[in-house]
Design an enzyme around this catalytic site. Structure first.
Site, PDB file in Angstrom:
ATOM      1  CE  LYS A 186      -3.095 -27.413 -28.296  1.00  0.00           C
ATOM      2  NZ  LYS A 186      -4.400 -27.231 -27.679  1.00  0.00           N
ATOM      3  CG  ASP A 206      -7.884 -26.186 -30.103  1.00  0.00           C
ATOM      4  OD1 ASP A 206      -8.125 -27.389 -30.297  1.00  0.00           O
ATOM      5  OD2 ASP A 206      -6.872 -25.789 -29.501  1.00  0.00           O
ATOM      6  CG  ASN A 209      -4.798 -27.857 -32.892  1.00  0.00           C
ATOM      7  OD1 ASN A 209      -4.601 -27.523 -34.057  1.00  0.00           O
ATOM      8  ND2 ASN A 209      -6.000 -28.174 -32.453  1.00  0.00           N
ATOM      9  CB  SER A 257      -4.929 -37.541 -30.451  1.00  0.00           C
ATOM     10  OG  SER A 257      -5.393 -36.287 -30.015  1.00  0.00           O
TER      11      SER A 257
END
Ligand code: ATR
Length: 288
Positions: free
Chosen positions: A71, A108, A92, A22
């Protein structure tokens, strides 16, 4: 990068966090759009998660991503969560709102659908059977996404049938038929499927192969693998050989980051071939 007192800051909390791509992904966009922002890895031990989350507003962060193992635990320390996070059972992305409120979302499902739309723009999610291989966390996000997109006929095929049944029972969809099938029947279950999604870890570098024979699959079906290491899995190679549209898993990773970036930095970023190349040139450790 020139960080000033005005720099917008976000990051990713994980334990460990070094494997996360990320920072490279958001870093690419920050540079590309010329935004005065920074996105940093935040190694947060699970025992410190509550403290770390409450520090986000205290330290002027725009928000953060949560990755393994935070998460699910993240839910306990947020002021509110969106419906996708609730349905998927995981957060997330965290956005720091007015007054320092912490909002948790899950992107997601969005990333999955955007990736499929990119690869197969003409696919109608309500036009036939969708076969999902697997019933873990990734399958849950995929199912939530598909139901939201109007899917009416889903078959869940998982090694542990009980896990598939538990997932089916959790998915609330009055308009859809969701059935569970034995793992051994996966090859026959391809018959009539319009979309096939592998959400298992099979076929990933270091994991056993996904053993499946695509003979029964129609040549106009769409096949997607959540696995993106390797990018071109055996499943996708077989699908392309049949003339099917084959969609790799990298796009889901890239698209799921867009809503977070937009919220934190004020620009809805594009997923481009250049971005794909950038992420693919990261070393293989960073891609795991
Ligand atoms: P994720 O959150 O990435 O989905 P997960 O929850 O551990 O990860 O789920 C992994 C999925 O891969 C599961 O569907 C798992 O099947 P089980 O529920 O039966 O464990 C599937 N999987 C992993 N290894 C497998 C194998 N050797 N054969 C078949 N399925 C496998």
């Amino acid at each position: 990068m020139n960080i000033t007192g005005k720099t917008l800051i976000a990051g990713v909390m994980g334990w460990p966090v070094a494997h996360s791509r990320s920072p490279q992904l958001h870093g690419f966009w920050l540079k590309y759009y010329g935004i005065d922002g920074a996105y940093i890895p935040l190694p947060v031990d699970p025992k410190n998660l509550a403290t770390a989350l409450s520090a986000l507003p205290a330290m002027g962060f725009r928000g953060a991503n949560l990755t393994v193992p935070h998460k699910q635990a993240g839910f306990n320390f947020l002021d509110d969560v969106d419906s996708a996070a609730e349905h998927i059972g995981a957060v997330n992305t965290i956005i720091v709102g007015p007054g320092g409120r912490l909002r948790g979302i899950n992107t997601d499902a969005y990333g999955f659908i955007e990736n499929i739309k990119d690869g197969a723009p003409d696919l109608a999610f309500n036009a036939g059977k969708i076969l999902i291989l697997g019933a873990g966390g990734a399958a849950r996000a995929v199912c939530v996404a598909l139901l939201e997109a109007g899917a009416t006929d889903i078959v869940l095929c998982n090694r542990s049938r009980a896990r598939a049944e538990a997932l089916a029972a959790r998915l609330t969809a009055s308009h859809a038929k969701i059935i569970c099938a034995d793992w051994a029947s996966r090859t026959e279950r391809l018959d009539g499927a319009k979309l096939v999604v592998n959400t298992t870890s099979l076929g990933m570098v270091g994991q056993p192969p996904l053993e499946i024979d695509l003979s029964a699959l129609a040549g106009d079906a769409v096949v997607n693998d959540i696995v993106y290491t390797p990018l071109e899995t055996q499943l996708l190679v077989q699908a392309r050989a049949k003339g099917c549209i084959a969609i790799d898993g990298l796009g889901m990773l890239l698209h799921q980051a867009r809503p977070a970036f937009a919220q934190w930095f004020g620009v809805d970023p594009a997923v481009t071939p250049e971005l794909r190349r950038h992420v693919l040139t990261l070393n293989s450790d960073s891609m795991s």
